[in-house]
Design a protein around this motif. Structure first.
Motif, PDB file in Angstrom:
ATOM      1  N   ILE A 145      34.080  36.339  37.814  1.00 41.97           N
ATOM      2  CA  ILE A 145      34.104  37.761  37.539  1.00 41.97           C
ATOM      3  C   ILE A 145      34.133  38.284  38.990  1.00 41.97           C
ATOM      4  O   ILE A 145      34.810  39.245  39.322  1.00 41.97           O
ATOM      5  N   GLY A 192      37.732  39.594  38.991  1.00 37.69           N
ATOM      6  CA  GLY A 192      37.554  40.817  38.186  1.00 37.69           C
ATOM      7  C   GLY A 192      37.774  40.417  36.894  1.00 37.69           C
ATOM      8  O   GLY A 192      38.125  39.502  36.202  1.00 37.69           O
ATOM      9  N   THR A 193      37.006  41.444  36.079  1.00 34.35           N
ATOM     10  CA  THR A 193      36.965  41.159  34.427  1.00 34.35           C
ATOM     11  C   THR A 193      38.330  41.353  33.735  1.00 34.35           C
ATOM     12  O   THR A 193      38.606  40.930  32.834  1.00 34.35           O
ATOM     13  N   GLU A 194      39.286  42.175  34.574  1.00 28.11           N
ATOM     14  CA  GLU A 194      40.479  42.366  33.831  1.00 28.11           C
ATOM     15  C   GLU A 194      41.386  41.030  33.606  1.00 28.11           C
ATOM     16  O   GLU A 194      42.352  40.963  32.967  1.00 28.11           O
ATOM     17  N   ARG A 195      41.018  40.054  34.539  1.00 23.63           N
ATOM     18  CA  ARG A 195      41.596  38.905  34.505  1.00 23.63           C
ATOM     19  C   ARG A 195      40.991  37.747  33.365  1.00 23.63           C
ATOM     20  O   ARG A 195      41.505  36.727  33.418  1.00 23.63           O
TER      21      ARG A 195
END
Length: 72
Positions: free
Chosen positions: A63, A67-70
């Motif tokens: 994270i 990042g959380t988008e991945r």
């Protein structure tokens, strides 16, 4: 029971048991006799705890770097 962290006059604890009745007794004791109540409490299934204990650092690093988008 285990101690996790302390800062700013706050403490975090984790409590483990295989008997839900023990948690019920603990909750009742806290609500009836503590002078100050906890801000939050969460229940975590044993399997989820084991996964977090094993892979928590890996998840944190993923994270942090991606990042959380991945992540799903």
């Amino acid at each position: 029971m285990g101690y996790v962290s302390q800062g700013n006059n706050e403490s975090s604890f984790y409590i483990g048991t295989n008997n839900p009745a023990e948690l019920t007794l603990l909750r009742r004791d806290i609500l009836s006799s503590f002078q100050s109540l906890p801000i939050a409490a969460e229940y975590m299934h044993r399997d989820a705890f084991d996964v977090a204990a094993t892979y928590g650092k890996d998840s944190y690093l993923a994270i942090r770097h991606f990042g959380t988008e991945r992540l799903p």
